[in-house]
Design a protein around this motif. Structure first.
Motif, PDB file in Angstrom:
ATOM      1  N   ARG A   1       0.863  -1.186   0.000  1.00 10.07           N
ATOM      2  CA  ARG A   1       0.000   0.000   0.000  1.00 10.07           C
ATOM      3  C   ARG A   1       0.887   1.219   0.000  1.00 10.07           C
ATOM      4  O   ARG A   1       1.963   1.235   0.597  1.00 10.07           O
ATOM      5  N   ASN A   2       0.417   2.239  -0.675  1.00  7.38           N
ATOM      6  CA  ASN A   2       1.213   3.463  -0.729  1.00  7.38           C
ATOM      7  C   ASN A   2       1.010   4.282   0.539  1.00  7.38           C
ATOM      8  O   ASN A   2      -0.066   4.289   1.117  1.00  7.38           O
ATOM      9  N   THR A   3       2.057   4.961   0.944  1.00  2.72           N
ATOM     10  CA  THR A   3       1.955   5.839   2.097  1.00  2.72           C
ATOM     11  C   THR A   3       2.580   7.180   1.762  1.00  2.72           C
ATOM     12  O   THR A   3       3.451   7.271   0.893  1.00  2.72           O
ATOM     13  N   ILE A   4       2.104   8.174   2.482  1.00  4.86           N
ATOM     14  CA  ILE A   4       2.722   9.496   2.357  1.00  4.86           C
ATOM     15  C   ILE A   4       3.701   9.639   3.515  1.00  4.86           C
ATOM     16  O   ILE A   4       3.320   9.450   4.673  1.00  4.86           O
ATOM     17  N   VAL A   5       4.930   9.948   3.225  1.00  3.22           N
ATOM     18  CA  VAL A   5       5.911  10.196   4.285  1.00  3.22           C
ATOM     19  C   VAL A   5       6.205  11.686   4.293  1.00  3.22           C
ATOM     20  O   VAL A   5       6.460  12.286   3.252  1.00  3.22           O
ATOM     21  N   SER A   6       6.124  12.276   5.486  1.00  3.23           N
ATOM     22  CA  SER A   6       6.420  13.705   5.560  1.00  3.23           C
ATOM     23  C   SER A   6       7.133  13.999   6.871  1.00  3.23           C
ATOM     24  O   SER A   6       7.255  13.130   7.734  1.00  3.23           O
TER      25      SER A   6
ATOM     26  N   GLN B   1      16.694  11.650   2.072  1.00  2.00           N
ATOM     27  CA  GLN B   1      17.605  12.778   2.204  1.00  2.00           C
ATOM     28  C   GLN B   1      16.985  14.041   1.603  1.00  2.00           C
ATOM     29  O   GLN B   1      17.093  15.124   2.164  1.00  2.00           O
ATOM     30  N   ALA B   2      16.321  13.863   0.464  1.00  2.00           N
ATOM     31  CA  ALA B   2      15.684  15.008  -0.192  1.00  2.00           C
ATOM     32  C   ALA B   2      14.591  15.601   0.692  1.00  2.00           C
ATOM     33  O   ALA B   2      14.426  16.817   0.769  1.00  2.00           O
ATOM     34  N   LEU B   3      13.892  14.705   1.374  1.00  2.00           N
ATOM     35  CA  LEU B   3      12.836  15.169   2.265  1.00  2.00           C
ATOM     36  C   LEU B   3      13.438  15.911   3.468  1.00  2.00           C
ATOM     37  O   LEU B   3      12.989  16.996   3.836  1.00  2.00           O
ATOM     38  N   GLN B   4      14.478  15.300   4.056  1.00  2.00           N
ATOM     39  CA  GLN B   4      15.134  15.919   5.216  1.00  2.00           C
ATOM     40  C   GLN B   4      15.681  17.293   4.856  1.00  2.00           C
ATOM     41  O   GLN B   4      15.698  18.205   5.667  1.00  2.00           O
ATOM     42  N   ALA B   5      16.164  17.408   3.620  1.00  2.00           N
ATOM     43  CA  ALA B   5      16.786  18.662   3.213  1.00  2.00           C
ATOM     44  C   ALA B   5      15.761  19.675   2.734  1.00  2.00           C
ATOM     45  O   ALA B   5      16.123  20.781   2.354  1.00  2.00           O
ATOM     46  N   GLY B   6      14.484  19.283   2.721  1.00  2.00           N
ATOM     47  CA  GLY B   6      13.453  20.217   2.322  1.00  2.00           C
ATOM     48  C   GLY B   6      13.344  20.412   0.822  1.00  2.00           C
ATOM     49  O   GLY B   6      12.707  21.352   0.354  1.00  2.00           O
ATOM     50  N   ARG B   7      13.982  19.534   0.059  1.00  2.00           N
ATOM     51  CA  ARG B   7      13.886  19.681  -1.392  1.00  2.00           C
ATOM     52  C   ARG B   7      12.545  19.170  -1.909  1.00  2.00           C
ATOM     53  O   ARG B   7      12.136  19.498  -3.015  1.00  2.00           O
ATOM     54  N   VAL B   8      11.899  18.315  -1.134  1.00  2.00           N
ATOM     55  CA  VAL B   8      10.515  17.927  -1.457  1.00  2.00           C
ATOM     56  C   VAL B   8       9.691  18.060  -0.188  1.00  2.00           C
ATOM     57  O   VAL B   8      10.227  18.075   0.921  1.00  2.00           O
ATOM     58  N   ASP B   9       8.365  18.171  -0.374  1.00  2.00           N
ATOM     59  CA  ASP B   9       7.487  18.327   0.788  1.00  2.00           C
ATOM     60  C   ASP B   9       7.097  16.996   1.376  1.00  2.00           C
ATOM     61  O   ASP B   9       6.880  16.868   2.573  1.00  2.00           O
ATOM     62  N   ALA B  10       6.963  15.985   0.523  1.00  2.00           N
ATOM     63  CA  ALA B  10       6.556  14.671   1.020  1.00  2.00           C
ATOM     64  C   ALA B  10       6.995  13.616   0.029  1.00  2.00           C
ATOM     65  O   ALA B  10       7.373  13.923  -1.107  1.00  2.00           O
ATOM     66  N   LEU B  11       6.976  12.352   0.478  1.00  2.20           N
ATOM     67  CA  LEU B  11       7.321  11.245  -0.395  1.00  2.20           C
ATOM     68  C   LEU B  11       6.120  10.325  -0.504  1.00  2.20           C
ATOM     69  O   LEU B  11       5.313  10.240   0.423  1.00  2.20           O
ATOM     70  N   ILE B  12       6.017   9.648  -1.626  1.00  6.13           N
ATOM     71  CA  ILE B  12       5.066   8.540  -1.675  1.00  6.13           C
ATOM     72  C   ILE B  12       5.880   7.271  -1.853  1.00  6.13           C
ATOM     73  O   ILE B  12       6.571   7.105  -2.872  1.00  6.13           O
TER      74      ILE B  12
ATOM     75  N   ALA C   1       8.221   2.567   4.261  1.00  5.37           N
ATOM     76  CA  ALA C   1       7.962   3.784   5.019  1.00  5.37           C
ATOM     77  C   ALA C   1       8.059   3.527   6.516  1.00  5.37           C
ATOM     78  O   ALA C   1       8.651   4.319   7.259  1.00  5.37           O
ATOM     79  N   ALA C   2       7.520   2.398   6.926  1.00  2.92           N
ATOM     80  CA  ALA C   2       7.531   2.087   8.361  1.00  2.92           C
ATOM     81  C   ALA C   2       8.956   1.975   8.859  1.00  2.92           C
ATOM     82  O   ALA C   2       9.313   2.489   9.919  1.00  2.92           O
TER      83      ALA C   2
ATOM     84  N   GLU D   1      13.068   9.835  13.778  1.00  3.58           N
ATOM     85  CA  GLU D   1      11.941  10.260  14.574  1.00  3.58           C
ATOM     86  C   GLU D   1      11.129  11.382  13.959  1.00  3.58           C
ATOM     87  O   GLU D   1       9.955  11.535  14.243  1.00  3.58           O
ATOM     88  N   ASN D   2      11.758  12.145  13.106  1.00  6.53           N
ATOM     89  CA  ASN D   2      11.034  13.294  12.565  1.00  6.53           C
ATOM     90  C   ASN D   2      10.222  12.956  11.315  1.00  6.53           C
ATOM     91  O   ASN D   2       9.708  13.818  10.662  1.00  6.53           O
ATOM     92  N   LEU D   3      10.165  11.667  10.978  1.00  6.35           N
ATOM     93  CA  LEU D   3       9.373  11.281   9.809  1.00  6.35           C
ATOM     94  C   LEU D   3       8.034  10.691  10.249  1.00  6.35           C
ATOM     95  O   LEU D   3       7.968   9.911  11.186  1.00  6.35           O
ATOM     96  N   LYS D   4       6.991  11.083   9.571  1.00  6.30           N
ATOM     97  CA  LYS D   4       5.655  10.546   9.864  1.00  6.30           C
ATOM     98  C   LYS D   4       5.098   9.914   8.603  1.00  6.30           C
ATOM     99  O   LYS D   4       5.422  10.351   7.490  1.00  6.30           O
ATOM    100  N   PHE D   5       4.281   8.879   8.752  1.00  6.43           N
ATOM    101  CA  PHE D   5       3.687   8.340   7.534  1.00  6.43           C
ATOM    102  C   PHE D   5       2.193   8.079   7.676  1.00  6.43           C
ATOM    103  O   PHE D   5       1.695   7.828   8.761  1.00  6.43           O
TER     104      PHE D   5
END
Lengths: 486, 240
Positions: A126-131, A179-190, A196-197, A204-208
């Motif tokens: 299943r797809n998840t949004i990671v942000s 890394q792109a997410l951590q660096a703010g180059r993208v807002d979220a990942l799918i 994702a889990a 700790e700073n990632l939520k899905f």
């Protein structure tokens, strides 16, 4: 001057290549597989929990896909070999029959169906949004107008393309996305849920957030070369596994015992502590990188010297050959040459060339094209009188070139030769695309294993730098030795 | 010993040597003189095929050098050559320069070659420089080492191509002394030189070459006393 120095170098080189070949040929080729047939599985072990390298422990490839593959081959009475390579190279490996089947969290897509046959699917992710926590996105609707990261060629990419008003950043590897997410180059990942889990546990700073399964997703399946008889055999075992619950057990076990290294600090900060268990695994990459560099540099130098002599020869066909050779090898990308050699040789010559040999060959051939020009310049810069004095003494051409002209030419071009070696050390990281476990490849594996993107990269960056430093100091010593006669 | 028949050499349309025929006997010392650009050096370099003759025949001890089947590398092992600019191997010590060809080409043992090398260095007065690199020697010393290097191959013939032209005046003497010593030992030699006094006293025969032609062949006494050709007379007037 020692007698037959080049002879010895050539012999040593040949031994090295043969040894490298012997070490890296899948053992299946050497064994007379009389009793049990061996089948080879291709996988890209940087996608836990499906497949990853147990870098802390045995160094073997483990994961859900491996468990399933082992179970099926046991049932069918095959012996299983696993051949790791980059995800991008898996389809090519199938088509060139380097591997008998591929399991690598590979989704069934229409494009892939054109080139390979798929088994029934064994898992529907299943797809998840990671942000990032603090900037969480809970549904696909919230992503409008945002920048999204997805894995290149994944079903998530296809799903994300259908979202309206989003910008996509498609990268090769999950750690790069994180890394792109951590660096703010993208807002979220799918990405898919199990992956994702794992990352959310380690950072700790990632939520899905789960999103509803995309329609038409056919899930993960095993890929075979077109028309492979294995497909039917595998399907029958798969359906048995589904009906008796074996498959579900494996999935539960695999995802349940997911042991991501818990990060003791916040996910955004750098913590080299996570690398500690992987130290010896990473350091072994130095050996691979060095072995590879030495083999390709030695081969490139000798072949380049021969080519340079061709260029200076008064036999026109030799001159034409070396000119065309240089033009082709300088005019096409090294990566392309590497992939061609690796995939074309098995098809054309029915020889399953081991990755390290293919890489040494490709880099040597390429490096020789550049070096032949450098060496030619070096030879031309040697005073013509040296040649005349040698001729007048009755010294044969070969001896003159090896003992009189070359040593002086090399002294002239030493800085350029060192440059070439340094370039080789760094370019060697290209070999990770064909699955050679060099430094960069190992850092990819550790990235996947630790769910940490930055630390392994920084660490091997430092190793590369130290390697180059050592190399340049050795070169300085050599140069001083050669300047003795000034 | 050396027989030259109708030797010519052209670079494109430019004819450098025109129909030269001559014979050099064993033990003969020939000084080749003439104005610069006259073809003296080209003539000398044809004798060991550093220059390929355009036509004509050169035989040495009955071996035809211009025959394609002749192994010129073997022939050259018996002909020493000393160049204007020495051409020592800069990456080797003096001793290694001397023993390289004997050990690598003739298969002489290292000990034997070193012993012989020492003897030769002693002969040219440079015994103490055996372990030096050429870069640390003066021009005169370099040229004496180059002579010793040629002699190390035990040649039957020695060719000298303006051996003192690149030397400072005070070093010319030491090199000429070595060549003179060699001449008196009975070596067959051809020397291209501008040192007229040296040519007069050390040579048995003078070749005067001008415009690519061997214009005169005579003894030093008669040549320097009364040259046969107009051009030789004018040349001597200019240099003496």
């Amino acid at each position: 001057m020692k007698k037959g120095l080049t002879g010895r170098i050539v012999t040593a080189l040949a031994c090295l290549i043969i040894l490298a070949g012997y070490l890296f040929v899948p053992s299946a080729d050497r064994r007379a597989d009389a009793e049990t047939r061996t089948i080879t599985m291709g996988t890209s072990p940087d996608y836990p929990p499906y497949e990853s390298v147990d870098a802390v422990g045995s160094g073997e490839i483990v994961g859900l896909d491996i468990d399933i593959a082992k179970y099926i081959s046991d049932k069918l009475g095959y012996k299983l070999e696993i051949s790791p390579s980059d995800f991008d190279g898996l389809i090519a490996a199938l088509q060139t029959r380097r591997v008998d089947f591929v399991m690598s969290g590979m989704s069934v897509t229409e494009e892939r169906k054109q080139s390979v046959d798929f088994s029934d699917s064994y898992y529907l992710a299943r797809n998840t949004i990671v942000s990032l926590s603090g900037h969480e996105y809970k549904s696909l609707d919230e992503l409008k107008g945002k920048k999204l990261g997805v894995q290149l060629g994944s079903t998530q990419e296809t799903a994300a393309k259908e979202l309206e008003g989003v910008t996509l950043l498609s990268l090769n590897k999950i750690p790069d996305l994180i890394q792109a997410l951590q660096a703010g180059r993208v807002d979220a990942l799918i990405v898919e849920d199990a992956v994702a889990a794992g990352y959310a546990n380690a950072n700790e700073n990632l939520k899905f957030t789960m999103v509803p399964a995309a329609g038409g997703d056919e899930g993960y399946a095993i890929a075979f070369p077109k028309g492979s008889p294995l497909r039917e055999e595998f399907n029958s075992v798969l359906s048995q596994m589904k009906s008796d619950g074996t498959l579900q057990q494996m999935i539960d076990a695999s995802f349940g015992t997911e042991t991501a290294a818990p990060s003791d600090s916040g996910g955004g900060t750098i913590d080299f502590g996570v690398l500690k268990p992987y130290m010896s695994f990473l350091l072994k990459g130095i050996y691979v990188t060095l072995l590879f560099t030495i083999v390709s540099a030695a081969f490139g130098f000798i072949w380049g010297a021969v080519l340079s002599l061709f260029k200076l020869s008064n036999i026109p066909p030799l001159r034409w050959f070396s000119t065309v050779y240089t033009s082709i090898f300088r005019g096409t990308p090294l990566l392309l040459q590497l992939l061609l050699l690796f995939y074309a040789i098995p098809q054309l010559f029915h020889y399953n060339i081991p990755p390290l040999l293919a890489a040494g060959l490709a880099f040597g051939l390429n490096s020789a094209a550049y070096l032949s020009e450098t060496i030619r310049g070096g030879i031309l810069a040697v005073d013509k009188g040296q040649r005349e004095a040698s001729l007048a003494l009755g010294i044969p051409y070969r001896t003159m070139m090896i003992s009189i002209i070359m040593p002086q030419a090399i002294k002239n071009i030493l800085p350029a030769l060192v440059n070439e070696c340094v370039a080789l050390v760094k370019e060697s990281s290209l070999v990770s695309v064909i699955g050679v476990a060099d430094l960069l490849r190992r850092s990819n594996i550790v990235q996947a294993d630790t769910y940490r993107a930055l630390e392994p990269l920084l660490f091997i960056g430092a190793i590369y730098y130290v390697l180059v430093l050592v190399l340049t100091s050795l070169a300085r010593l050599l140069e001083r030795r050669m300047r003795r006669s000034d | 010993m050396i027989n030259v028949e109708h030797l010519t050499k052209s670079y494109g349309k430019h004819e450098v040597l025109k129909d030269i025929s001559t014979t050099v006997a064993k033990g003969e010392v020939v000084a080749v003189i003439g104005p610069s650009g006259s073809g003296k050096s080209t003539f000398l370099r044809c004798l060991n095929l550093l220059e390929t003759p355009t036509s004509g025949r050169i035989t040495i001890d009955g071996v035809d050098l211009t025959d394609r089947k002749t192994d010129i590398t073997r022939v050259r092992q018996h002909i020493g050559m000393v160049f204007q600019h020495f051409h020592l191997f800069p990456h080797m010590t003096v001793m290694d320069n001397l023993i390289f060809a004997p050990t690598r080409v003739k298969g002489v043992s290292r000990e034997e070659a070193v012993a012989k090398g020492m003897e030769l260095l002693d002969r040219v007065g440079l015994k103490d420089k055996a372990d030096f690199y050429p870069s640390r020697l003066s021009g005169g010393q370099k040229q004496r080492v180059a002579i010793a290097r040629s002699l190390a191959m035990d040649p039957d013939i020695m060719l000298f191509d303006e051996p003192t032209s690149a030397l400072d005046p005070e070093m010319v003497k030491e090199v000429l002394a070595v060549i003179r010593d060699l001449a008196s030992s009975g070596m067959t030699m051809l020397i291209v030189t501008h040192e007229m006094n040296f040519a007069r006293e050390a040579a048995n025969t003078i070749y005067f070459i001008d415009g690519g032609q061997l214009l005169e062949r005579s003894t030093p006494d008669s040549f320097f006393a009364k040259p046969k050709t107009e051009r030789a007379a004018r040349f001597l007037e200019q240099v003496l």
